[in-house]
Write a protein that holds these residues in place. Structure first.
Motif, PDB file in Angstrom:
ATOM      1  N   ALA A   1      37.201  12.334  10.837  1.00  0.00           N
ATOM      2  CA  ALA A   1      35.794  12.357  10.437  1.00  0.00           C
ATOM      3  C   ALA A   1      34.908  13.134  11.409  1.00  0.00           C
ATOM      4  N   GLY A   2      35.485  13.629  12.502  1.00  0.00           N
ATOM      5  CA  GLY A   2      34.696  14.369  13.486  1.00  0.00           C
ATOM      6  C   GLY A   2      33.893  13.483  14.415  1.00  0.00           C
ATOM      7  N   MET A   3      34.314  12.229  14.572  1.00  0.00           N
ATOM      8  CA  MET A   3      33.600  11.282  15.429  1.00  0.00           C
ATOM      9  C   MET A   3      34.139  11.398  16.860  1.00  0.00           C
ATOM     10  N   ARG A   4      33.838  12.510  17.500  1.00  0.00           N
ATOM     11  CA  ARG A   4      34.452  12.842  18.785  1.00  0.00           C
ATOM     12  C   ARG A   4      33.987  11.953  19.937  1.00  0.00           C
TER      13      ARG A   4
ATOM     14  N   ALA B   1      31.697  11.717   5.652  1.00  0.00           N
ATOM     15  CA  ALA B   1      33.106  11.719   5.252  1.00  0.00           C
ATOM     16  C   ALA B   1      33.326  10.822   4.032  1.00  0.00           C
ATOM     17  N   LEU B   2      32.649   9.677   3.978  1.00  0.00           N
ATOM     18  CA  LEU B   2      32.752   8.801   2.811  1.00  0.00           C
ATOM     19  C   LEU B   2      32.131   9.461   1.587  1.00  0.00           C
ATOM     20  N   GLN B   3      30.979  10.096   1.751  1.00  0.00           N
ATOM     21  CA  GLN B   3      30.337  10.790   0.636  1.00  0.00           C
ATOM     22  C   GLN B   3      31.261  11.858   0.048  1.00  0.00           C
ATOM     23  N   ARG B   4      31.902  12.604   0.919  1.00  0.00           N
ATOM     24  CA  ARG B   4      32.808  13.661   0.467  1.00  0.00           C
ATOM     25  C   ARG B   4      34.010  13.078  -0.273  1.00  0.00           C
ATOM     26  N   ALA B   5      34.552  11.998   0.270  1.00  0.00           N
ATOM     27  CA  ALA B   5      35.697  11.363  -0.382  1.00  0.00           C
ATOM     28  C   ALA B   5      35.302  10.792  -1.737  1.00  0.00           C
ATOM     29  N   TYR B   6      34.156  10.167  -1.805  1.00  0.00           N
ATOM     30  CA  TYR B   6      33.665   9.571  -3.059  1.00  0.00           C
ATOM     31  C   TYR B   6      33.504  10.639  -4.135  1.00  0.00           C
ATOM     32  N   SER B   7      33.112  11.839  -3.725  1.00  0.00           N
ATOM     33  CA  SER B   7      32.925  12.950  -4.664  1.00  0.00           C
ATOM     34  C   SER B   7      34.224  13.683  -4.976  1.00  0.00           C
ATOM     35  N   GLY B   8      35.309  13.303  -4.314  1.00  0.00           N
ATOM     36  CA  GLY B   8      36.591  13.936  -4.581  1.00  0.00           C
ATOM     37  C   GLY B   8      36.749  15.302  -3.954  1.00  0.00           C
ATOM     38  N   GLU B   9      36.024  15.567  -2.859  1.00  0.00           N
ATOM     39  CA  GLU B   9      36.141  16.867  -2.210  1.00  0.00           C
ATOM     40  C   GLU B   9      37.501  16.994  -1.512  1.00  0.00           C
ATOM     41  N   PRO B  10      38.033  18.202  -1.417  1.00  0.00           N
ATOM     42  CA  PRO B  10      39.342  18.385  -0.770  1.00  0.00           C
ATOM     43  C   PRO B  10      39.292  18.086   0.715  1.00  0.00           C
ATOM     44  N   ARG B  11      40.438  17.690   1.255  1.00  0.00           N
ATOM     45  CA  ARG B  11      40.607  17.406   2.686  1.00  0.00           C
ATOM     46  C   ARG B  11      39.642  16.331   3.192  1.00  0.00           C
ATOM     47  N   ALA B  12      39.315  15.376   2.334  1.00  0.00           N
ATOM     48  CA  ALA B  12      38.465  14.252   2.741  1.00  0.00           C
ATOM     49  C   ALA B  12      39.316  13.208   3.465  1.00  0.00           C
ATOM     50  N   ILE B  13      38.667  12.261   4.132  1.00  0.00           N
ATOM     51  CA  ILE B  13      39.427  11.256   4.888  1.00  0.00           C
ATOM     52  C   ILE B  13      40.158  10.284   3.969  1.00  0.00           C
ATOM     53  N   LEU B  14      39.687  10.137   2.726  1.00  0.00           N
ATOM     54  CA  LEU B  14      40.343   9.303   1.726  1.00  0.00           C
ATOM     55  C   LEU B  14      40.439  10.089   0.431  1.00  0.00           C
ATOM     56  N   ASP B  15      41.438   9.754  -0.391  1.00  0.00           N
ATOM     57  CA  ASP B  15      41.430  10.365  -1.706  1.00  0.00           C
ATOM     58  C   ASP B  15      40.351   9.678  -2.556  1.00  0.00           C
ATOM     59  N   ARG B  16      40.022  10.307  -3.675  1.00  0.00           N
ATOM     60  CA  ARG B  16      38.888   9.821  -4.460  1.00  0.00           C
ATOM     61  C   ARG B  16      39.094   8.396  -4.952  1.00  0.00           C
ATOM     62  N   ALA B  17      40.312   8.059  -5.373  1.00  0.00           N
ATOM     63  CA  ALA B  17      40.579   6.715  -5.871  1.00  0.00           C
ATOM     64  C   ALA B  17      40.341   5.664  -4.782  1.00  0.00           C
ATOM     65  N   SER B  18      40.772   5.969  -3.568  1.00  0.00           N
ATOM     66  CA  SER B  18      40.566   5.033  -2.460  1.00  0.00           C
ATOM     67  C   SER B  18      39.091   4.874  -2.150  1.00  0.00           C
ATOM     68  N   ALA B  19      38.354   5.999  -2.112  1.00  0.00           N
ATOM     69  CA  ALA B  19      36.926   5.938  -1.824  1.00  0.00           C
ATOM     70  C   ALA B  19      36.190   5.155  -2.896  1.00  0.00           C
ATOM     71  N   ARG B  20      36.576   5.347  -4.157  1.00  0.00           N
ATOM     72  CA  ARG B  20      35.932   4.606  -5.240  1.00  0.00           C
ATOM     73  C   ARG B  20      36.247   3.112  -5.134  1.00  0.00           C
ATOM     74  N   ALA B  21      37.469   2.773  -4.736  1.00  0.00           N
ATOM     75  CA  ALA B  21      37.815   1.367  -4.530  1.00  0.00           C
ATOM     76  C   ALA B  21      36.992   0.768  -3.406  1.00  0.00           C
ATOM     77  N   MET B  22      36.797   1.542  -2.340  1.00  0.00           N
ATOM     78  CA  MET B  22      36.027   1.056  -1.197  1.00  0.00           C
ATOM     79  C   MET B  22      34.571   0.862  -1.541  1.00  0.00           C
ATOM     80  N   LEU B  23      34.008   1.777  -2.331  1.00  0.00           N
ATOM     81  CA  LEU B  23      32.563   1.796  -2.557  1.00  0.00           C
ATOM     82  C   LEU B  23      32.182   1.306  -3.946  1.00  0.00           C
ATOM     83  N   THR B  24      32.986   0.382  -4.472  1.00  0.00           N
ATOM     84  CA  THR B  24      32.680  -0.322  -5.713  1.00  0.00           C
ATOM     85  C   THR B  24      32.565  -1.809  -5.385  1.00  0.00           C
ATOM     86  N   PRO B  25      31.489  -2.472  -5.820  1.00  0.00           N
ATOM     87  CA  PRO B  25      31.335  -3.890  -5.481  1.00  0.00           C
ATOM     88  C   PRO B  25      32.493  -4.744  -5.982  1.00  0.00           C
ATOM     89  N   VAL B  26      32.900  -5.706  -5.158  1.00  0.00           N
ATOM     90  CA  VAL B  26      33.877  -6.710  -5.557  1.00  0.00           C
ATOM     91  C   VAL B  26      33.135  -7.971  -5.995  1.00  0.00           C
TER      92      VAL B  26
END
Length: 404
Positions: free
Chosen positions: A230-233, A288-313
């Motif tokens: 994520a570039g969090m150096r 990094a989460l925004q990019r993953a949620y949008s399905g951008e390439p080379r994100a820290i998570l794939d889109r399905a994982s990001a959607r699972a993370m950022l959907t209310p349980v």
């Protein structure tokens, strides 16, 4: 108190570190933050300096993100009231419970790698500890999804940390509540999946699960899974901080604005509360989460994982993040509070994907962080929240009402 804005903090930083000229809108937002803070429960506007003095918050650091970049940063006050070191954009703060989102993202990376699964019984994966048998878990089981969404029915809502120089417990000692742990054992108090109840104890169990699956100590594992990608150096989960890094870290301050004994507590509950970071670095995580949620390439998570993370349980909480509708837009946010540190992070998942991260080194900073968030949102014309951003206020008990 001293009220300083460092020369470096006045720079507007892109994610790669290049300078960019501020827009008129950005300048107006910064002016609003500095001069038009409205205290919670009041309609009277005040300066940020006045509010810092009233709340006895020595230092504040703010980073604003937009369209995949850290757009501007600003810092105020001192990192340590006893020596007068100014806060800079590189000053490290404890992210406290904002650590949970980073830990959840790391857990999802392990799921993607096939090392963990979201919905299986965690006891089938755990090697050195097991969720004790209980009538509560006879039918429903503790799963990783439930741990990360505070729906696993486990005790211990939060942690006080360990004063400097005190012995630090292992994961298993914390989970069993055995010395030198300073919190009770993590146990089932209701059936998993029944309801939301904020549980740092559940995140400590997720920490053990991740460490065993990843084969590395948690700080090294998260550095590899999330911080570096994520570039969090500047960020680390190492607790306590190495001596070489201490001079870059803010000190924690009590309600009177004085440095706490030992300057900062240690939090071996890494996943729940252990991240050291800067607002800019945490902003990069949100990007990094925004990019993953949008399905951008080379994100820290794939889109399905990001959607699972950022959907209310349940109760508006996803996996490590509060999900908050704002009109037709969707936002994510989380607050954090450790001994002498208070912070808040907020970002939209759509549009220009704006967001802001506010970190303070004072016990009264929780009010100030929300007031800065409100001033920022007003300046940029963000739609108001439809309901309380905290979702359910229900917290797990320290001890189960009946023994398992």
């Amino acid at each position: 108190m001293r009220f300083l804005t460092s020369i470096v903090a006045a720079a507007w930083l892109l994610a790669g570190g290049a300078l960019a000229a501020p827009s008129a809108t950005d300048l107006a937002a910064i002016a609003a933050v500095e001069n038009r803070i409205t205290p919670i429960g009041s309609t009277e506007g005040k300066s940020l300096a006045a509010r810092m003095a009233e709340l006895k918050v020595p230092g504040v650091s703010v980073a604003f993100i937009e369209d995949g970049k850290v757009k501007w940063t600003r810092t105020y006050g001192v990192a340590d009231a006893s020596d007068g070191r100014p806060v800079t954009p590189d000053t490290l703060f404890q992210a406290a419970s904002m650590s949970k989102a980073v830990a959840a993202a790391g857990a999802l990376r392990l799921v993607e790698q096939g090392r963990l699964d979201l919905d299986g019984d965690v006891n089938a994966r755990l090697k050195t500890w097991q969720v004790p048998a209980s009538p509560h878990t006879a039918a429903e089981k503790v799963t990783l999804r439930r741990l990360l969404s505070h729906t696993a029915g486990l005790t211990v809502s939060g942690f006080p940390g360990y004063a400097a120089g005190k012995p630090i417990p292992s994961d298993v000692q914390m989970l069993d509540g055995k010395p030198p742990a300073n919190t009770p054992a993590v146990r089932s108090f209701e059936p998993p999946g029944q309801g939301y109840a904020y549980s740092g104890g559940g995140y400590t169990l997720a920490q053990l699960l991740m460490t065993e699956a990843g084969g590395r100590p948690f700080p090294k594992l998260l550095d590899r899974l999330i911080l570096r990608p994520a570039g969090m150096r500047s960020s680390t989960f190492v607790q306590p901080l190495p001596q070489a890094v201490v001079q870059k870290a803010a000190s924690a301050h009590d309600p009177k604005g004085a440095v706490i004994p030992g300057a900062r507590h240690t939090y071996p509950e890494y996943a729940a509360a252990g991240l050291w970071t800067t607002p800019s670095d945490y902003g990069r995580f949100l990007i990094a989460l925004q990019r993953a949620y949008s399905g951008e390439p080379r994100a820290i998570l794939d889109r399905a994982s990001a959607r699972a993370m950022l959907t209310p349980v349940l109760s508006g909480y996803g996996l490590g993040m509060i999900i908050e509708p704002r009109g037709q837009r969707l936002a994510i946010q989380h607050s954090g509070g450790n001994e002498g540190f208070q912070c808040h992070a907020f970002a939209f998942l759509d549009g220009s994907r704006q967001g802001v991260v506010i970190m303070t080194n004072g016990s009264g900073g929780w009010r100030l962080a929300r007031e800065v968030l409100a001033a920022t949102g007003s300046a940029y014309g963000w739609p108001p929240a439809e309901k309380s951003p905290e979702g359910s206020n229900r917290r797990a008990p320290l001890v189960a009402a009946t023994a398992p």
